[in-house]
Design an enzyme around this catalytic site. Sequence first.
Site, PDB file in Angstrom:
ATOM      1  N   SER A   1      -0.137   5.622   3.637  1.00 55.04           N
ATOM      2  CA  SER A   1      -0.361   6.435   2.429  1.00 55.04           C
ATOM      3  C   SER A   1       0.955   7.031   1.972  1.00 55.04           C
ATOM      4  O   SER A   1       1.864   7.232   2.787  1.00 55.04           O
ATOM      5  CB  SER A   1      -1.323   7.585   2.747  1.00 55.04           C
ATOM      6  OG  SER A   1      -0.621   8.607   3.447  1.00 55.04           O
ATOM      7  N   ASP A   2       1.034   7.349   0.685  1.00 53.88           N
ATOM      8  CA  ASP A   2       2.147   8.194   0.292  1.00 53.88           C
ATOM      9  C   ASP A   2       1.856   9.594   0.854  1.00 53.88           C
ATOM     10  O   ASP A   2       0.714   9.899   1.223  1.00 53.88           O
ATOM     11  CB  ASP A   2       2.299   8.221  -1.238  1.00 53.88           C
ATOM     12  CG  ASP A   2       3.689   8.703  -1.633  1.00 53.88           C
ATOM     13  OD1 ASP A   2       4.097   8.458  -2.779  1.00 53.88           O
ATOM     14  OD2 ASP A   2       4.374   9.313  -0.776  1.00 53.88           O
ATOM     15  N   TRP A   3       2.851  10.411   0.903  1.00 57.53           N
ATOM     16  CA  TRP A   3       2.734  11.723   1.552  1.00 57.53           C
ATOM     17  C   TRP A   3       1.851  12.651   0.707  1.00 57.53           C
ATOM     18  O   TRP A   3       2.262  13.119  -0.338  1.00 57.53           O
ATOM     19  CB  TRP A   3       4.120  12.308   1.810  1.00 57.53           C
ATOM     20  CG  TRP A   3       4.695  11.962   3.161  1.00 57.53           C
ATOM     21  CD1 TRP A   3       5.105  12.816   4.139  1.00 57.53           C
ATOM     22  CD2 TRP A   3       4.913  10.645   3.693  1.00 57.53           C
ATOM     23  NE1 TRP A   3       5.573  12.140   5.244  1.00 57.53           N
ATOM     24  CE2 TRP A   3       5.450  10.807   5.004  1.00 57.53           C
ATOM     25  CE3 TRP A   3       4.704   9.349   3.233  1.00 57.53           C
ATOM     26  CZ2 TRP A   3       5.781   9.734   5.824  1.00 57.53           C
ATOM     27  CZ3 TRP A   3       5.030   8.279   4.060  1.00 57.53           C
ATOM     28  CH2 TRP A   3       5.564   8.463   5.321  1.00 57.53           C
TER      29      TRP A   3
ATOM     30  N   GLY B   1      -1.156  11.426  -0.246  1.00 57.98           N
ATOM     31  CA  GLY B   1      -1.916  10.531  -1.118  1.00 57.98           C
ATOM     32  C   GLY B   1      -3.325  10.248  -0.648  1.00 57.98           C
ATOM     33  O   GLY B   1      -4.057   9.499  -1.272  1.00 57.98           O
TER      34      GLY B   1
END
Length: 749
Positions: A262-264, A266
């Site tokens: 995941s993006d941070w 996200g």
Amino acid sequence: MKKIISSILVGMAGMTALSAATPVYLDESKPIEERVEDALSRMTLEEKVAMLHAQSKFSSAGVPRLGIPEFWTTDGPHGIRPEVLWDEWRQAGWTNDSCVAFPALTCLAATWNPEVAHLYGKSIGEEARYRGKDILLGPGVNIYRTPLNGRNFEYMGEDPYLASVMVVPYVKGVQENGVAACVKHYALNNHEVNRHTTNVIIDDRALYEIYLPAFKAAVQDGGAWSIMGSYNLYKDQHACHNSYLLNDILKGEWGFDGVVVSDWGGTHDTPEAIANGLDMEFGSWTNGLTNGSSNAYDNYYLATPYLKLLAEGKADTKQLDEKVRRVLRLAFRTTMDRTRPYGSLCSPEHLEAARKIGQEGIVLLKNKGVLPINCTKPGCRVAVVGENAIKMMTVGGGSSSLKVKFEKSPLDGLRDRLKDVAEVVYARGYVGDPTGEYNGVVTGQNLNDDRSAAELMAEAVETARGADYVIFIGGLNKAAGQDCEDSDRAGLGLPYGQDELISALAKANKNLVVVNISGNAVAMPWVNEAGAILQAWYLGTECGNAIASVIAGDVNPSGKLPMTFPKSLEDVGAHALATYPGTPRNDGSKVVDCSYDDGIFVGYRWAEANGKEPLFPFGHGLSYTTFKYGKANVDKSSMAAGEKVKVTVPVTNSGKCEGAEVVQLYVSDLQASVERPRKELKGFEKVSLKPGETKDVTFEIDADALSFFDPALHAWVCEPGTFEVQVGASSADIRSKARFDYVDSYALK
Ligand code: GLC
């Protein structure tokens, strides 16, 4: 002899004992998939879930009991981020984690040279490896849809073919070090405003033809071991747990066997994260950059809540094991591969690589005989003007910000290079962003200057008057609202009154060179007043040396624009159709719907379909020499599925110095049953030529290069009919054309 045989038998017995005692997952002679299954079979439920989420800001758990190491991730696409404390964004203040900042990826794309892309990936991969990192959070390959996007400097431009060709060697170069590339941000993260709440609405044709190809190439040709989901939504699902993007396309159609990270911040929902393809959750409870709360990692969506659902029988271990298999596979490719190289940090080779990438990526946009400068006569004076001649650009801009061993400024680069031939004088010209700190990393520069704009301009004009050359070095910077994550620009123009200053300098001295340092296209109302214009990107540690070598003529520029420089925003589809940045829903959800109504018509595709002549076209870039193109020749007048057409064009260096030309091949479908762009890039090759030398440049065109994506068939389709190949020095500088017929029709998945 008996002795020898008995010693062999003892040795074999010993090995048997060893192999019997060595579990399969630790036996490096075994195939990875066998080791994955063996490790999986030994893990507890808690150990499996623990592997699927962060344990600190940038690391995730291994299995200590089994000797499976934890994973350490690191930003970013241009260099290795400084260490942070366990649960902090601010740097930890180590003294051994400074790095080489390589040029931004727009510069890499502007080299149009896959060999340079491999050099880039290899070099940054070595720095990541040396710093003990297992996953490099980069490269970014989001398509350049609007020149306002704050993160375009981290990406590879507007064309899916160029980005697809350039991302593959970068990924391979990184992964040769036993470090995973984590290609981002998948997908449709094409601007920063409302980046967590934008729901992209897009037809499949544009999705598959424009926004997915670079990711697909990274996976299928580059063998990327990890992919980062983006913050935005698509079809009302967050991209970090999106069944369409992750299950159907990435893991289904493309056969991706790596890990989705995941993006941070996200990740937003446990059931969706379980079912929709997310494998490792990072940065929850943050907005990816600043807002943090007590990052109680057990509370992550794929932590205790997941264990609870498993215990209640509301989640099955089949999905869990599928995720853990991917994470274990990544382990055997990285942390558990004892044959990995050791890497290196801040080596002379990395500095040379950074300089070479910068030198090859700088684009000569205009040159009325001013460049390269000629300071042969005594008393030569070069006036350098502009804040970007002195301002450090490696600090700031968001998660790609770095702590460098050093950064050579353009002014210092010019002073060093010209010290024996010219007097170099400097004037600030304007004050833009005097700050210089990001997450605890400080530039140490004091750029404060309380003089008025008028005083600054007067000093600059006075300095310029009478000089042999004026080198204005300005553009954008990494401040919010410029080229910076989590914000977009408000307009196309240069900030801080630069346009007025440039015009004043042009009036004072006709030998004015404008060096634009930016990750985005900018308006240039003074374009006819400057004698020469260089697009210089963010060039990192070796910035000053790269720029000075081009200005002095040690390097003949060979870069080509990876994006269109429009004359105005209204010449860009996202703005002409007013769909950027989107329309907020009035349902309390904070979701902003952004409909990509421009569809496949992005960049030059839009400009050509709508008759919008650009300031500088996609693929444009001049040289200190000239190139003559001969007639493009096709080796057959018609082709069927499975065949190829060979296109050959002779290119000659018709000038006086050695140089490299990026020969570009575009394809036009002259009889399409659907609307298609006037032409699309489907081939390019950078050739170096000595004065007078001619080389035949050849391209092979197959049906893939002629196809469009048909949403109804959900397949790429090549229709029978006449096609035209257009060969040129840019999308708007076509030198030769040739036609052939495609006589078959076929659809492929
Ligand atoms: C940021 C960025 C991403 C980066 C991550 C970790 O928000 O979107 O590119 O790798 O968080 O810093």
